[in-house]
Design a protein around this motif. Structure first.
Motif, PDB file in Angstrom:
ATOM      1  N   HIS A  47      -1.669   0.526  10.054  1.00  0.00           N
ATOM      2  CA  HIS A  47      -0.945   0.689   8.791  1.00  0.00           C
ATOM      3  C   HIS A  47      -0.451   2.113   8.607  1.00  0.00           C
ATOM      4  O   HIS A  47       0.679   2.346   8.158  1.00  0.00           O
ATOM      5  CB  HIS A  47      -1.832   0.297   7.609  1.00  0.00           C
ATOM      6  CG  HIS A  47      -1.132   0.482   6.290  1.00  0.00           C
ATOM      7  ND1 HIS A  47      -0.181  -0.398   5.831  1.00  0.00           N
ATOM      8  CD2 HIS A  47      -1.218   1.483   5.353  1.00  0.00           C
ATOM      9  CE1 HIS A  47       0.287   0.027   4.663  1.00  0.00           C
ATOM     10  NE2 HIS A  47      -0.329   1.165   4.355  1.00  0.00           N
ATOM     11  N   HIS A  48      -1.287   3.085   8.951  1.00  0.00           N
ATOM     12  CA  HIS A  48      -0.913   4.484   8.735  1.00  0.00           C
ATOM     13  C   HIS A  48      -0.429   5.181  10.008  1.00  0.00           C
ATOM     14  O   HIS A  48      -0.136   6.385   9.980  1.00  0.00           O
ATOM     15  CB  HIS A  48      -2.100   5.261   8.152  1.00  0.00           C
ATOM     16  CG  HIS A  48      -2.325   4.988   6.693  1.00  0.00           C
ATOM     17  ND1 HIS A  48      -1.330   5.145   5.744  1.00  0.00           N
ATOM     18  CD2 HIS A  48      -3.424   4.579   6.009  1.00  0.00           C
ATOM     19  CE1 HIS A  48      -1.808   4.846   4.541  1.00  0.00           C
ATOM     20  NE2 HIS A  48      -3.064   4.490   4.678  1.00  0.00           N
ATOM     21  N   VAL A  98      -6.428   0.013   9.500  1.00  0.00           N
ATOM     22  CA  VAL A  98      -6.102   1.358   9.016  1.00  0.00           C
ATOM     23  C   VAL A  98      -5.250   2.099  10.043  1.00  0.00           C
ATOM     24  O   VAL A  98      -4.266   2.767   9.702  1.00  0.00           O
ATOM     25  CB  VAL A  98      -7.395   2.145   8.711  1.00  0.00           C
ATOM     26  CG1 VAL A  98      -7.097   3.621   8.485  1.00  0.00           C
ATOM     27  CG2 VAL A  98      -8.098   1.551   7.487  1.00  0.00           C
ATOM     28  N   LEU A 106      -2.608  12.300   4.482  1.00  0.00           N
ATOM     29  CA  LEU A 106      -3.381  11.536   5.461  1.00  0.00           C
ATOM     30  C   LEU A 106      -4.556  12.347   5.981  1.00  0.00           C
ATOM     31  O   LEU A 106      -5.651  11.808   6.191  1.00  0.00           O
ATOM     32  CB  LEU A 106      -2.489  11.096   6.625  1.00  0.00           C
ATOM     33  CG  LEU A 106      -1.618   9.860   6.382  1.00  0.00           C
ATOM     34  CD1 LEU A 106      -0.684   9.636   7.559  1.00  0.00           C
ATOM     35  CD2 LEU A 106      -2.464   8.627   6.121  1.00  0.00           C
ATOM     36  N   LEU A 161      -9.176   1.789   1.732  1.00  0.00           N
ATOM     37  CA  LEU A 161      -7.833   2.089   1.263  1.00  0.00           C
ATOM     38  C   LEU A 161      -7.690   1.456  -0.114  1.00  0.00           C
ATOM     39  O   LEU A 161      -8.504   0.597  -0.482  1.00  0.00           O
ATOM     40  CB  LEU A 161      -6.773   1.492   2.211  1.00  0.00           C
ATOM     41  CG  LEU A 161      -6.723   2.012   3.649  1.00  0.00           C
ATOM     42  CD1 LEU A 161      -5.643   1.258   4.434  1.00  0.00           C
ATOM     43  CD2 LEU A 161      -6.458   3.506   3.692  1.00  0.00           C
ATOM     44  N   LEU A 189     -11.627   7.997   9.225  1.00  0.00           N
ATOM     45  CA  LEU A 189     -11.259   7.637   7.853  1.00  0.00           C
ATOM     46  C   LEU A 189     -12.200   6.570   7.301  1.00  0.00           C
ATOM     47  O   LEU A 189     -12.675   6.671   6.171  1.00  0.00           O
ATOM     48  CB  LEU A 189      -9.808   7.149   7.814  1.00  0.00           C
ATOM     49  CG  LEU A 189      -9.182   6.939   6.432  1.00  0.00           C
ATOM     50  CD1 LEU A 189      -7.659   7.131   6.501  1.00  0.00           C
ATOM     51  CD2 LEU A 189      -9.483   5.564   5.852  1.00  0.00           C
ATOM     52  N   LEU A 236      -7.205  12.075   3.486  1.00  0.00           N
ATOM     53  CA  LEU A 236      -7.824  10.751   3.520  1.00  0.00           C
ATOM     54  C   LEU A 236      -8.800  10.629   4.681  1.00  0.00           C
ATOM     55  O   LEU A 236      -9.884  10.054   4.540  1.00  0.00           O
ATOM     56  CB  LEU A 236      -6.754   9.667   3.627  1.00  0.00           C
ATOM     57  CG  LEU A 236      -5.911   9.385   2.377  1.00  0.00           C
ATOM     58  CD1 LEU A 236      -4.806   8.397   2.704  1.00  0.00           C
ATOM     59  CD2 LEU A 236      -6.781   8.841   1.262  1.00  0.00           C
ATOM     60  N   LEU A 251       0.844  -1.183   0.000  1.00  0.00           N
ATOM     61  CA  LEU A 251       0.000   0.000   0.000  1.00  0.00           C
ATOM     62  C   LEU A 251       0.887   1.243   0.000  1.00  0.00           C
ATOM     63  O   LEU A 251       1.965   1.243   0.584  1.00  0.00           O
ATOM     64  CB  LEU A 251      -0.899   0.018   1.236  1.00  0.00           C
ATOM     65  CG  LEU A 251      -2.069  -0.963   1.257  1.00  0.00           C
ATOM     66  CD1 LEU A 251      -2.739  -0.942   2.624  1.00  0.00           C
ATOM     67  CD2 LEU A 251      -3.084  -0.636   0.173  1.00  0.00           C
ATOM     68  N   GLU A 281       2.561   4.813   0.896  1.00  0.00           N
ATOM     69  CA  GLU A 281       2.766   5.602   2.109  1.00  0.00           C
ATOM     70  C   GLU A 281       2.394   7.049   1.803  1.00  0.00           C
ATOM     71  O   GLU A 281       2.684   7.559   0.719  1.00  0.00           O
ATOM     72  CB  GLU A 281       4.222   5.510   2.567  1.00  0.00           C
ATOM     73  CG  GLU A 281       4.675   4.093   2.911  1.00  0.00           C
ATOM     74  CD  GLU A 281       3.997   3.547   4.152  1.00  0.00           C
ATOM     75  OE1 GLU A 281       3.558   4.366   4.978  1.00  0.00           O
ATOM     76  OE2 GLU A 281       3.907   2.313   4.284  1.00  0.00           O
ATOM     77  N   TYR A 282       1.754   7.718   2.757  1.00  0.00           N
ATOM     78  CA  TYR A 282       1.267   9.069   2.522  1.00  0.00           C
ATOM     79  C   TYR A 282       1.920  10.068   3.462  1.00  0.00           C
ATOM     80  O   TYR A 282       2.294   9.735   4.585  1.00  0.00           O
ATOM     81  CB  TYR A 282      -0.254   9.122   2.709  1.00  0.00           C
ATOM     82  CG  TYR A 282      -1.025   8.266   1.735  1.00  0.00           C
ATOM     83  CD1 TYR A 282      -1.033   8.559   0.376  1.00  0.00           C
ATOM     84  CD2 TYR A 282      -1.751   7.162   2.176  1.00  0.00           C
ATOM     85  CE1 TYR A 282      -1.748   7.775  -0.519  1.00  0.00           C
ATOM     86  CE2 TYR A 282      -2.464   6.368   1.288  1.00  0.00           C
ATOM     87  CZ  TYR A 282      -2.457   6.685  -0.059  1.00  0.00           C
ATOM     88  OH  TYR A 282      -3.150   5.906  -0.943  1.00  0.00           O
ATOM     89  N   ARG A 322     -16.046   6.869   4.574  1.00  0.00           N
ATOM     90  CA  ARG A 322     -16.213   6.119   3.330  1.00  0.00           C
ATOM     91  C   ARG A 322     -17.390   5.148   3.403  1.00  0.00           C
ATOM     92  O   ARG A 322     -18.019   4.868   2.396  1.00  0.00           O
ATOM     93  CB  ARG A 322     -14.917   5.367   3.007  1.00  0.00           C
ATOM     94  CG  ARG A 322     -13.856   6.304   2.471  1.00  0.00           C
ATOM     95  CD  ARG A 322     -12.438   5.792   2.665  1.00  0.00           C
ATOM     96  NE  ARG A 322     -11.504   6.762   2.118  1.00  0.00           N
ATOM     97  CZ  ARG A 322     -11.150   7.884   2.754  1.00  0.00           C
ATOM     98  NH1 ARG A 322     -11.640   8.147   3.945  1.00  0.00           N
ATOM     99  NH2 ARG A 322     -10.304   8.727   2.198  1.00  0.00           N
ATOM    100  N   GLU A 365     -14.553   1.154  -0.890  1.00  0.00           N
ATOM    101  CA  GLU A 365     -13.095   1.068  -0.841  1.00  0.00           C
ATOM    102  C   GLU A 365     -12.585   1.994   0.259  1.00  0.00           C
ATOM    103  O   GLU A 365     -12.757   3.206   0.188  1.00  0.00           O
ATOM    104  CB  GLU A 365     -12.475   1.439  -2.182  1.00  0.00           C
ATOM    105  CG  GLU A 365     -10.978   1.156  -2.235  1.00  0.00           C
ATOM    106  CD  GLU A 365     -10.390   1.394  -3.620  1.00  0.00           C
ATOM    107  OE1 GLU A 365      -9.428   0.697  -3.988  1.00  0.00           O
ATOM    108  OE2 GLU A 365     -10.904   2.285  -4.338  1.00  0.00           O
TER     109      GLU A 365
END
Length: 230
Positions: free
Chosen positions: A142-143, A139, A15, A39, A153, A18, A7, A9-10, A157, A37
């Motif tokens: 990961h971030h 999520v 972020l 991510l 986040l 997002l 995935l 990286e931001y 969605r 969706e």
């Protein structure tokens, strides 16, 4: 070596965008029955979204995490095992259910699928409480987000998510757990560098001591020469 597809990286600014979510989506009741969706290549939805082979294929789904209460096993089940790779997690959809214990295996499954270039759907029966709790934790870790930002986040969605009180408590607890895990993982590197610095300092000290000893010997020799000459 097999190619991997991690995935992206931001940056912190990305972020923030997002977390705020897409601003051009008008949520409708019908969207509760669809998957969204969260991510890139990670979808979240209800059982209904897992029952249409055409829809799953159109989204590029390759892996499915099927999370269900044991009493739902007859209806919430892998429907297309010849087309997709499944992970089935039997849990209780109650506030007492320990999700943190089950999360690592789900995370590993999702990570491996995405690294292989796959696309993952995570679903439970309604896609409201149980499966969203897993996706929020994913999520978050990961971030490197706080639990609030991770929840926002996902919720921005799939607007209908609402983890029950017990799951929400565990989501909050998991923030400190994953941060502690990251700190422990980084600690060996700190320990390796510390001895090197210590050895360097000791070497410098030894060098100074040797230099001091040589200087002292030279002074003694000079004194002895002066004494002999007189």
């Amino acid at each position: 070596m097999a190619q991997t597809y991690p995935l992206p990286e931001y940056s912190s600014e990305k972020l923030k965008e997002l977390i705020q979510g897409p601003g051009d989506v008008e949520w409708t009741y019908e969207m509760r029955r669809q998957c969204q969706e969260i991510l890139p290549r990670l979808y979240l939805g209800p059982l209904q979204a897992s029952k249409s082979l055409d829809t799953l294929k159109s989204l590029g789904i390759t892996h499915i995490v099927c999370i269900r209460d044991a009493k739902e096993a007859f209806s919430v089940r892998p429907r297309f095992p010849e087309h997709f790779q499944y992970m089935v997690l039997d849990v209780q959809d109650s506030e007492e259910q320990n999700l943190i214990r089950l999360f690592p295996q789900a995370k590993q499954f999702i990570d491996q699928a995405i690294a292989q270039g796959g696309c993952v759907l995570v679903h439970c029966n309604g896609g409201i409480s149980l499966s969203p709790a897993f996706v929020v934790m994913y999520v978050m870790q990961h971030h490197g987000l706080s639990w609030e930002d991770a929840l926002h986040l996902v919720q921005n969605r799939r607007y209908c998510i609402s983890p029950n009180g017990g799951f929400l408590t565990q989501i909050k607890e998991y923030e400190s757990i994953y941060k502690a895990t990251n700190a422990v993982a980084a600690y060996p590197q700190q320990r390796e560098s510390a001895p090197r610095r210590k050895r360097s300092e000791e070497d410098d000290e030894d060098s100074l001591q040797r230099e001091g000893a040589r200087t002292k010997r030279a002074l003694v020799d000079d004194d002895e020469d002066d004494a002999m000459q007189t």
